[in-house]
Design an enzyme around this catalytic site. Structure first.
Site, PDB file in Angstrom:
ATOM      1  N   ASP A  59       0.877  -1.160   0.000  1.00 40.77           N
ATOM      2  CA  ASP A  59       0.000   0.000   0.000  1.00 40.77           C
ATOM      3  C   ASP A  59       0.923   1.221   0.000  1.00 40.77           C
ATOM      4  O   ASP A  59       2.118   1.123   0.320  1.00 40.77           O
ATOM      5  CB  ASP A  59      -0.936  -0.007   1.208  1.00 40.77           C
ATOM      6  CG  ASP A  59      -2.118   0.943   1.006  1.00 40.77           C
ATOM      7  OD1 ASP A  59      -2.087   1.740   0.045  1.00 40.77           O
ATOM      8  OD2 ASP A  59      -3.064   0.904   1.810  1.00 40.77           O
TER       9      ASP A  59
HETATM   10  C1  BGC Z   1      -4.861   3.469   0.199  1.00 42.97           C
HETATM   11  C2  BGC Z   1      -5.020   2.460  -0.905  1.00 42.97           C
HETATM   12  C3  BGC Z   1      -4.940   3.151  -2.246  1.00 42.97           C
HETATM   13  C4  BGC Z   1      -3.614   3.882  -2.339  1.00 42.97           C
HETATM   14  C5  BGC Z   1      -3.411   4.615  -3.632  1.00 42.97           C
HETATM   15  C6  BGC Z   1      -3.617   4.312   0.013  1.00 42.97           C
HETATM   16  O1  BGC Z   1      -3.584   5.375   0.904  1.00 42.97           O
HETATM   17  O2  BGC Z   1      -4.826   2.815   1.446  1.00 42.97           O
HETATM   18  O3  BGC Z   1      -6.236   1.787  -0.763  1.00 42.97           O
HETATM   19  O4  BGC Z   1      -5.094   2.246  -3.274  1.00 42.97           O
HETATM   20  O5  BGC Z   1      -3.538   4.831  -1.287  1.00 42.97           O
HETATM   21  O6  BGC Z   1      -4.223   5.714  -3.714  1.00 42.97           O
END
Ligand code: BGC
Length: 802
Positions: free
Chosen positions: A299
């Site tokens: 993530d």
């Molecule tokens: C989130 C993810 C997301 C990623 C990209 C993160 O902060 O937890 O779910 O896909 O950002 O935007």
């Protein structure tokens, strides 16, 4: 003359320079093409040769993304990536991330984009509003799961994936599928259910639908990311049994049934190790035991140690920082990170590249069929909303009825949640618009009053600081007594909408969020009193992303429709159900408890800061060391309420229709289990209108060596649209794995010997037919590895506490 000569000289110099320049350009491009011809090209040469041709620096580039510069984030807030990357223009503005290209080996850059309810990209590029790039806002995940309809969810996936493809995106960062452990989880709207069988099967349908377009998905957040509190540094302490049976099982189902292109590891730690740094989780379990073939990415900015991440089998570090690049390169040079390890990571990145539409050179239009997709969004929303209450057949409403519409969100629908789960959509159909479109008459004076109030309040809202700082929800408008009296006389029925918004970066609160605010309570009371005094009814629509308290006020309402956050076509879909164009057929995939305190270990949610570190609570980009112990073990959601006999407001699996269904003829294929069994049951529409029924199969296991919940969902199916008197026979199959519980002592899935009760019903508490079968001797469904054990034993809830 002099002038002429010097001009001539200048001209001849210029032409000499041109000749030199042309030659050097030609020569260098000749050299480059000669090199390119000798350098193995991705897709043409064997993968091994391409990997062997990569320099260490290039390998590191492939496993570290190109950085992230979202609009609204002031420069410097996010860790910088390689300054050079910034100069490469973004292919899709507003996408969440990119991988590096290595042009000399024919490796293109991939584009990754959120998110779970629709493609999240910038709708306007470079200030040019003559061309727009809006995407469809589909209903949120919690709503889709309430359909219990894998065919419908696949259809949403097909439409969703066509937009991913048409926008030129390679991998969609969705679906999210963490378990609804607690109603206050800020991102619950992005997730499906409190039950892994629902979550896993719905997610598999979504992945299969999206990927049928030749684009990838990233199933997230793997795993145990059930809250937002200090998410970057929160250690979730969970027993191996609860992990296997509750928090990991849905992911296992999706790997088995859909084999997604990628999985996204989560921010948190599980039993002391960051999930993105856990080889147990990402290699031994995900790839070894489950057979996952794809790539794992972090993530965004997740985890601490990039080298440990690669060693764990987390192949791609997103969105990528310079610090990661330097650390990985240093580890590679010192031998701390072996070439074999990074080559394995790189091989998975390149396999993803090979699958991608970008590599295949697929042309994209940037113009998805928004009209067709809106129709899918509307159908999915209408077929998944849950009718919670319908006293005296309040619903459906006949055409031409005059409706007095109360509640801000009747006019200002909340289509979805905030943060990365948000979607830049072209429009949102409000409930007021939807009802009008459906031939109902929405009372004008009220519409005007709300219109003015909402406009005024919106103007007062502070400017948001970006993705993780959503605008606060506007407080409910106080309704003037004389307007109310006038409405109760003029309208045929009252409709009050209660709205909630939540999203990434924060969990919800009990007061004024799980519970109604004083203004909302007053509004319901006022409207109910005024309309009931006139012999008229009050319908409540819940425009919420997660569970709220209903038990204290529901008796005032004649009907309650749980519309969830239904996407951009929400108002039309609400009207479809209220008018009866679509008979409601959604059921709860998550329990509505009677009160917050009934949620097991609710007081400990969302965890505690580890005071010993002396660090104050961090924000959602940093977090502070914290922990949360999952003391309820396997007793999550209905497994808890039904086993410990805590009566919820509306139980798991619950939902009404405008028609009724009879269940008959439950038959098992054999009285004794021999590795496989089928159960068939007939469902008949014995009510007045056409409708669909969600049929649920629960199993009550004998109590043997391990404690068992009262019953557990093992299968579900939805009938087709049954006309009055029409029947359908549904078949469910059970395998040894469905009977088994995880025995930590032997690290195996075991089905105890004894009598198993099959319960087929309309909800987890409304069982219509039962049958039994015997398992003469305990069966081992699967041997597993001992992994992810808690650092210290966890004292978990026991049946004896009942
Ligand atoms: C989130 C993810 C997301 C990623 C990209 C993160 O902060 O937890 O779910 O896909 O950002 O935007």
């Amino acid at each position: 003359m002099k002038i002429k000569i010097s001009l001539l000289l200048a001209a001849s110099n210029a032409s000499r320079f041109r000749t030199f320049a042309t030659c050097s350009l030609l020569c260098s491009s000749f050299l480059a093409s000669a090199q390119a011809q000798t350098a193995p090209q991705l897709g043409k040469a064997p993968l091994k040769e391409v990997i062997a041709a990569l320099t260490p620096e290039e390998k590191v580039k492939l496993v570290v993304g190109m950085g992230f510069y979202p609009a609204g984030f002031p420069e410097g807030i996010l860790p910088p990536s390689d300054p050079e990357d910034r100069k490469v223009p973004e292919k899709i503005p507003g996408a969440a991330g990119r991988t590096h290209a290595i042009a000399r080996l024919g490796i293109p850059s991939l584009t990754l984009s959120d998110g779970p309810a629709g493609v999240r990209i910038d709708p306007i590029r470079g200030g040019d509003s003559t061309k727009t790039y809006y995407a469809t806002a589909f209903p949120v995940a919690t709503l889709l799961a309430s359909s219990w309809d894998t065919t419908l969810v696949r259809k949403v996936g097909v439409a969703f994936g066509s937009e991913v493809r048409d926008f030129g995106i390679d991998v969609l960062l969705a679906p999210g599928m963490n378990i609804h452990r607690n109603p206050l989880g800020g991102r619950n709207f992005e997730y499906y259910s409190e039950d892994p069988v629902v979550a896993g099967n719905i997610a598999a349908a979504m992945v299969n639908g999206i990927e049928s377009n030749g684009v990838g998905t990233s199933v997230k957040h793997f795993a145990v990311n059930n809250q937002e509190f200090n998410r970057m540094q929160l250690n979730s302490k969970v027993s191996e049994r609860a992990l296997r049976e509750i928090y990991l099982k849905g992911f296992q189902i999706v790997v088995r049934k859909a084999q997604p292109w990628t999985v996204m590891s989560s921010y948190n730690l599980v039993n002391g190790t960051y999930t993105s740094q856990s080889r147990d989780l990402l290699t031994t379990l995900l790839r070894g035991e489950w057979g996952f073939k794809g790539l794992v990415m972090t993530d965004w900015y997740g985890g601490k140690n990039p080298v440990a991440q690669l060693q764990a089998g987390n192949d791609l570090l997103m969105p990528g920082t310079t610090a990661q690049t330097q650390a990985v390169l240093a580890a590679l040079k010192s031998g701390q990170l072996t070439t074999a390890q990074i080559d394995a990571n790189v091989a998975r990145v390149l396999t993803l590249v090979l699958q991608s539409p970008t590599f295949k050179g697929l042309k994209y239009t940037s113009q998805p069929n928004l009209k067709a997709d809106a129709a899918v969004a509307r159908q999915a929303a209408a077929e998944s909303m849950v009718l919670l209450r319908n006293e005296g057949k309040t619903l459906p409403l006949a055409a031409g009825r005059k409706v007095a519409l109360f509640g801000n969100t009747s006019y200002n629908l909340i289509a979805g949640g905030t943060g990365s789960g948000d979607v830049n959509r072209a429009y949102t159909i409000s409930i007021a618009q939807g009802l009008t479109n459906a031939g109902l008459i929405v009372n004008a004076p009220l519409t005007q009053a709300y219109g003015q109030y909402i406009k005024g309040e919106k103007a007062k809202l502070p400017k948001t600081k970006g993705l993780l700082d959503p605008a606060p929800v506007i407080a409910e408008m106080p309704v003037d007594a004389s307007l109310l009296t006038q409405q109760s006389q003029a309208a045929d029925v009252a409709l009050v909408t209660i709205g909630r918004s939540a999203g990434e970066g924060g969990d919800r609160k009990v007061e004024n969020d799980f519970t109604l605010s004083a203004a909302e309570q007053a509004l319901l009371k006022q409207v109910a009193t005024a309309f009931h005094a006139q012999g008229k009814k009050m319908v409540v629509v819940l425009n919420v992303g997660g569970v709220i308290e209903v038990a204290s006020w529901r008796d005032q309402a004649d009907a309650i429709l749980l519309a969830w956050q239904p996407g951009q076509e929400g108002g039309n879909a609400v009207a479809d159900v209220l008018r009866g164009t679509v008979a409601p057929s959604g059921k709860l995939a998550t329990t509505f408890p009677a009160k917050y305190d009934d949620v097991p270990y609710s007081k400990d949610f969302p965890g505690r800061l580890l005071a010993s570190t002396g660090q104050a609570s961090g924000n959602s980009l940093t977090g502070a060391p914290s922990e949360n112990t999952y003391e309820e073990g396997i007793y999550v959601g209905y497994r808890y309420y039904n086993t410990f006999q805590v009566k919820p407001a509306y139980e798991f699996g619950y939902g009404l229709s405008y028609t009724t269904f009879a269940y008959s003829n439950l038959k098992l294929s054999a009285p004794t289990f021999a590795g496989k069994m089928t159960a068939t049951v007939t469902v008949t529409n014995n009510g007045p209108v056409a409708g669909k029924e969600v049929v649920q199969l629960y199993l009550t296991a004998p109590s043997g060596k391990l404690e068992k919940p009262e019953s557990e969902l093992k299968g579900f199916a939805k009938t087709g649209l049954l006309q009055p008197s029409q029947s359908q026979t549904l078949t469910f199959s059970l395998t040894t794995a469905d009977l088994a519980s995880f025995d930590t002592a032997t690290s195996s899935w075991v089905a105890d010997a004894g009598t198993y009760k099959v319960k087929v019903g309309a909800s987890s508490l409304n069982i219509k037919q039962t049958a039994s079968f015997a398992v003469p001797k305990a069966l081992v469904a699967e041997k597993a590895h001992k992994l992810l054990a808690p650092q210290a034993p966890i004292t978990e809830m026991k049946l004896s506490q009942k």
